[in-house]
Enzyme design. Structure first.
Site, PDB file in Angstrom:
ATOM      1  N   PRO A  93       0.827  -1.205   0.000  1.00  0.00           N
ATOM      2  CG  PRO A  93      -0.596  -1.460   1.822  1.00  0.00           C
ATOM      3  CD  PRO A  93       0.624  -2.033   1.203  1.00  0.00           C
ATOM      4  CB  THR A 100       4.212   1.542  -3.529  1.00  0.00           C
ATOM      5  OG1 THR A 100       3.170   0.658  -3.930  1.00  0.00           O
ATOM      6  CG2 THR A 100       4.868   1.016  -2.279  1.00  0.00           C
ATOM      7  CE  LYS A 136      -1.311  -1.160  -4.688  1.00  0.00           C
ATOM      8  NZ  LYS A 136      -0.408  -0.819  -3.597  1.00  0.00           N
ATOM      9  CB  SER A 137      -4.708   4.940  -6.442  1.00  0.00           C
ATOM     10  OG  SER A 137      -4.331   6.092  -5.774  1.00  0.00           O
ATOM     11  CB  SER A 140      14.419 -12.920  14.328  1.00  0.00           C
ATOM     12  OG  SER A 140      13.452 -12.213  15.057  1.00  0.00           O
ATOM     13  CE  LYS A 146      13.768  -8.405  15.561  1.00  0.00           C
ATOM     14  NZ  LYS A 146      14.344  -9.546  14.835  1.00  0.00           N
TER      15      LYS A 146
HETATM   16  P1  ADP Z   1      -1.441   2.953  -3.453  1.00  0.00           P
HETATM   17  O1  ADP Z   1      -2.539   3.071  -4.459  1.00  0.00           O
HETATM   18  O2  ADP Z   1      -0.278   2.166  -3.931  1.00  0.00           O
HETATM   19  O3  ADP Z   1      -1.908   2.484  -2.118  1.00  0.00           O
HETATM   20  P2  ADP Z   1      -1.333   5.786  -3.780  1.00  0.00           P
HETATM   21  O4  ADP Z   1      -1.070   5.883  -5.215  1.00  0.00           O
HETATM   22  O5  ADP Z   1      -2.735   6.025  -3.335  1.00  0.00           O
HETATM   23  O6  ADP Z   1      -0.852   4.416  -3.206  1.00  0.00           O
HETATM   24  O7  ADP Z   1      -0.367   6.791  -3.023  1.00  0.00           O
HETATM   25  C1  ADP Z   1      -0.841   7.707  -2.058  1.00  0.00           C
HETATM   26  C2  ADP Z   1      -0.079   8.999  -2.146  1.00  0.00           C
HETATM   27  O8  ADP Z   1       1.292   8.788  -1.802  1.00  0.00           O
HETATM   28  C3  ADP Z   1      -0.037   9.582  -3.533  1.00  0.00           C
HETATM   29  O9  ADP Z   1      -1.141  10.403  -3.749  1.00  0.00           O
HETATM   30  C4  ADP Z   1       1.251  10.363  -3.526  1.00  0.00           C
HETATM   31  O10 ADP Z   1       1.087  11.593  -2.870  1.00  0.00           O
HETATM   32  C5  ADP Z   1       2.145   9.507  -2.667  1.00  0.00           C
HETATM   33  N1  ADP Z   1       2.901   8.543  -3.466  1.00  0.00           N
HETATM   34  C6  ADP Z   1       2.810   7.204  -3.390  1.00  0.00           C
HETATM   35  N2  ADP Z   1       3.651   6.610  -4.232  1.00  0.00           N
HETATM   36  C7  ADP Z   1       4.301   7.589  -4.885  1.00  0.00           C
HETATM   37  C8  ADP Z   1       5.320   7.613  -5.893  1.00  0.00           C
HETATM   38  N3  ADP Z   1       5.836   6.479  -6.396  1.00  0.00           N
HETATM   39  N4  ADP Z   1       5.755   8.820  -6.321  1.00  0.00           N
HETATM   40  C9  ADP Z   1       5.258   9.953  -5.798  1.00  0.00           C
HETATM   41  N5  ADP Z   1       4.314   9.989  -4.858  1.00  0.00           N
HETATM   42  C10 ADP Z   1       3.824   8.837  -4.378  1.00  0.00           C
END
Ligand code: ADP
Length: 637
Positions: A69, A71, A73-74, A519, A562
Site C-alpha cells: 500500500p 507505493t 498504484k492509484s 528471529s 529492535k
Molecule cells: P497505493 O494506491 O499504492 O496504495 P497511492 O497511489 O494512493 O498508493 O499513493 C498515495 C499517495 O502517496 C499519492 O497520492 C502520492 O502523494 C504519494 N505517493 C505514493 N507513491 C508515490 C510515488 N511512487 N511517487 C510519488 N508519490 C507517491
C-alpha cells in the site's frame, strides 16, 4: 531565486558535492522546486510500472498492479487517465420508453452534447407548460365567471376550477417525464475519467435504480429518472481503478467481467425487493481500462476468470518497495516534498535542512542499506504532520525541528503500542536490564512493520520421565522446537548432558498476538545453554539472530527497530548478526545509548552474554573447538 529549479540534470543548480543529502541540489526551500504538471511525471521510482502504464494507455490495455500500500498504484492509475484521449469522451442519456416504462432507453452522444439536449427538453417543457397554464387560467376564469353569472354558485365554480387545475397539473407532469436523465455528464471533464471503485458496493460499482415509494397514482417518479450510473459507466473511455480486488464479492466480480467483455452493461435496481429491481435499462457503455491493484494475496483470491481476463488482455506489474539511494533519486525526493506541499495547498514549504531530515527518514524506513523507501504515502503523511506543526506556529517555512517533532508524533499504532508496553514493563520491572540470571535472555521481536519490542525468553531444563520434550508457552512452540533442534546438535558435541533425555521448558515472557518470533532462535539457544550448564546470562544485553545447525548466526529482519526498542528499554548492549550490520539505521539519539555487537557465531554470542568467568571461558572454548571449522570458513584464516 524566483525562477524554478529543475530537478533533473540542470547543471547550474547542482552543487559539486553530489554526495550531499539532497544529491547536490542547491535550494534554500522547496518553494524553488518546480513540480511537473502531469501526474505521470510526478511519480517517483516505479520506472517499470510507469513504462507499462504509458504503454497500456496507448494500447488501451488493462493493468494489474501488485505491491505494498502507498507505493503509487492509484496515483499511476490516475496518471494513466490523463494519458488517454479526451476527444473520445461521451455523455449518456436515459429516456422514458413509452412502450415499456420499465425498460428506459439509452442514448450516447459526444461529451457536452448531453447537457444541451437536456436543456432543450427542459426549455420545450417549460414553454409547453407555460402555454398550458395560460390556457388553464383562461378556462378557470371562464368557469368561475360562468358559475357566478348563470348558476349563481361560487362553490360550484371553485369545484369545477379545482378539477381543471388538477387535470392540467397531471398533463404538465407528463411533459416533465419526457425530459431525459443525464446519466453520465462529461461536459466539464478536462481529462478522461478516473473512477476509484475500491470497496464499492454493488450499486456504486454497477449502477442502480432507486426505489419509488409511490409506484402509481400520478405521484410516481418515472423509472428513467431513477436510474443511477455505476463506476463502470462513469469510467467509460477512462480508467476504472479497484484496489484490494478480492474484497469485491464474487457476483460483482462476475458482472464486472461481463462489463469488460461486452463493453456495455444494463443498469437495474440492486436491492431485490425494491421497485427499482423491476427496471432494466438498455445497455449503457462501459468501455473502460481496468486497473486492478492489491497485494499478492489479493491477486490469488481474485475471481480466476477475471484475473485471466485482465492478464490475457493486459499487463501485470510488480511495484517496488524501495529504490537505490543515488544523488538523482535524492533530488527527486526533494521534489516529492515540494509535490506533497503543493498538493495539500496549506503547508509551508520546507527548508533545505527539513528536506534532509525527510530523506534520512526515507533511508531509515527502507530497512536496506543504500536504499530509500517507496512507501511514499506514509512519508507524505510525515511531510503533512511536519507542515501542520509549522503552520500551527505560523512559520513561513517548515523547519528541521518540525520534522523531528512530526517523527515522534506520526508513529504507527504498533509503535505506539510497543512504546506503551515498554513503559508498562518498566513500571512492573519486567524488563531486567542489569545483573545476571540463569536461563533468562532478553530477546527482541518485531511488532507490526515498524516497531521492535524486548521479549525476554526463559528456559528451564528438567529430567524427563519419558523421551525429552520441548515445551513452550503460546503460539511460539514451533519456533522453540526449531531453535532447540538447531542447538541440540551443537550441545551434543560439547556437553556431557544429553538433552534428548530432558524436558526443556521455554517461556516467552509476555508474548502476545502479532509478535513474530522467527528471529528468536539465537535467543532460545542461549537461554537453553545457560539453563543446561547453569551459567548466568548478563541482563544488560539483548540479542536477535537466527541460528544454523552449525552455530552460524544468520541475518534477520527489523534490526533497526529492535535496536531502538532495546535502547528505549534501558538495555546497554545488543548482539546482532554480522550480516545485518549494514541494515542498521538507528536515529542519532540512540547511538550513544547502546553498543551494537555484530557476531557471526554462537560462540561469540555466549562470550558476550554469559557471566561467570571460569565456566564461561571453558564453555566458549569447547564450543569453539567443536565448531571451529564453521568459524574458519566465516572469519577466514
Ligand atoms: P497505493 O494506491 O499504492 O496504495 P497511492 O497511489 O494512493 O498508493 O499513493 C498515495 C499517495 O502517496 C499519492 O497520492 C502520492 O502523494 C504519494 N505517493 C505514493 N507513491 C508515490 C510515488 N511512487 N511517487 C510519488 N508519490 C507517491
Amino acid at each position: 531565486l524566483g525562477s524554478g529549479v529543475s530537478v533533473e540534470g540542470d547543471e547550474a543548480t547542482v552543487e559539486d558535492d553530489a554526495d550531499g543529502l539532497l544529491g547536490g541540489l542547491d535550494i534554500e526551500t522547496t518553494e524553488e522546486i518546480e513540480v511537473p504538471d502531469r501526474l505521470v511525471d510526478q511519480v517517483i521510482g516505479q520506472d517499470h510500472a510507469r513504462d507499462i502504464v504509458k504503454k497500456a494507455a496507448k494500447q488501451r490495455r488493462h493493468v494489474m498492479m501488485i505491491g505494498s500500500p502507498g507505493t503509487g498504484k492509484s496515483m499511476l492509475a490516475k496518471a494513466m487517465s490523463q494519458l488517454l484521449p479526451k476527444e473520445d469522451l461521451q455523455d449518456v442519456l436515459v429516456y422514458h420508453n413509452p412502450d415499456d416504462g420499465n425498460e428506459p432507453k439509452v442514448r450516447t452522444v459526444p461529451a457536452g452534447k448531453g447537457e444541451q439536449i437536456v436543456d432543450a427538453h427542459k426549455e420545450e417543457a417549460r414553454k409547453r407548460n407555460q402555454m398550458r397554464s395560460f390556457l388553464m387560467w383562461i378556462i378557470i376564469i371562464a368557469i368561475i365567471g360562468y358559475a357566478l353569472f348563470f348558476a349563481r354558485s361560487i362553490l360550484l365554480g371553485i369545484l369545477a376550477a379545482g378539477i381543471v387545475f388538477l387535470v392540467f397539473r397531471y398533463l404538465n407532469r407528463g411533459s416533465d417525464a419526457m425530459i431525459p436523465n443525464l446519466l453520465v455528464n462529461n461536459a466539464n471533464q478536462q481529462v478522461a475519467p478516473f473512477e476509484d471503485a475500491t470497496g464499492a458496493h454493488a450499486g456504486a460499482l454497477l449502477g442502480d435504480v432507486r426505489h419509488d415509494p409511490f409506484q402509481s397514482g400520478g405521484m410516481e417518479t418515472p423509472s428513467h429518472d431513477r436510474v443511477e450510473a455505476g463506476a463502470i459507466h462513469k469510467a467509460n473511455k477512462g480508467v476504472l481503478f479497484i484496489d484490494e480486488m478480492n474484497t469485491l464479492d464474487i457476483r460483482s466480480q462476475q458482472k464486472l467481467m461481463t462489463a469488460i467483455q461486452e463493453g456495455e452493461f444494463s443498469i437495474t435496481g440492486q436491492s431485490e425487493r425494491s421497485s427499482g429491481a423491476m427496471v432494466q435499462t438498455e445497455p449503457v457503455p462501459t468501455d473502460f481500462i481496468m486497473v486492478a491493484a492489491g497485494n499478492l494475496d489479493a491477486m490469488e483470491n481474485m475471481h480466476p476468470a477475471l484475473r485471466s481476463r485482465i492478464k490475457g488482455y493486459g499487463y501485470e506489474v510488480y511495484m517496488d518497495d524501495t529504490i537505490e539511494d543515488e544523488p538523482e533519486m535524492r533530488r527527486k525526493y526533494a521534489r516529492f516534498v515540494a509535490q506533497e506541499v503543493e498538493k495539500d495547498g496549506r503547508l509551508p514549504h520546507f527548508t533545505e535542512e527539513a528536506v534532509e531530515e525527510i530523506i534520512l527518514e526515507a533511508q531509515r524506513r527502507s530497512g536496506r542499506k543504500e536504499h530509500l523507501t517507496l512507501k511514499l504515502r506514509d512519508l507524505g503523511g510525515l511531510v503533512r504532520v511536519a507542515g501542520d506543526i509549522a503552520r500551527a506556529e505560523d512559520k513561513e517555512f517548515t523547519e528541521r525541528e518540525d520534522v523531528l517533532q512530526a517523527k515522534r508524533r506520526s508513529r504507527s499504532i504498533e509503535q505506539q503500542l510497543a512504546d506503551n508496553y515498554i513503559e508498562r514493563r518498566k513500571d512492573y520491572e519486567l524488563t531486567v536490564s542489569d545483573g545476571s540470571v540463569v536461563g533468562r535472555v532478553n530477546g527482541l521481536a518485531v511488532m507490526g512493520e515498524d516497531s521492535g519490542i524486548v521479549m525476554p525468553v526463559m528456559a528451564e531444563v528438567t529430567p524427563s520421565q519419558g523421551p525429552g520434550e520441548v515445551i513452550a508457552t503460546g503460539k511460539l512452540q514451533e519456533i522453540a522446537e526449531e531453535a532447540v533442534q538447531n542447538v541440540s546438535a551443537i550441545i551434543k558435541k560439547f556437553s556431557d548432558e544429553d538433552i534428548s533425555e530432558k524436558d526443556i521448558h521455554i517461556q516467552f515472557v509476555q508474548s502476545y498476538e502479532g509478535v513474530e518470533g522467527d528471529s528468536a532462535s539465537v535467543t532460545v539457544a542461549t537461554a537453553v545453554i545457560s539453563a543446561l550448564e547453569n551459567i548466568p546470562i548478563e541482563q544488560d544485553v539483548a540479542m536477535t539472530g537466527s541460528l544454523s545447525v552449525r552455530g552460524d548466526v544468520l541475518p534477520v529482519g527489523g534490526v533497526t527497530h529492535k535496536i531502538e526498542a532495546a535502547a528505549k528499554s534501558g538495555i546497554d548492549r545488543i548482539i546482532i548478526p554480522a550480516a545485518n550490520e549494514q541494515d542498521v539505521m538507528i536515529e542519532d539519539e540512540y547511538k550513544d545509548q547502546i553498543e551494537i555487537i555484530p557476531v557471526q557465531h554462537l560462540s561469540e554470542v555466549l562470550e558476550v552474554a554469559l557471566a561467570g568467568e571460569p565456566e564461561k571461558d571453558s564453555l566458549v572454548d569447547r564450543l569453539r573447538s567443536i565448531t571451529g571449522k564453521a568459524l574458519d570458513r566465516q572469519v577466514g584464516p
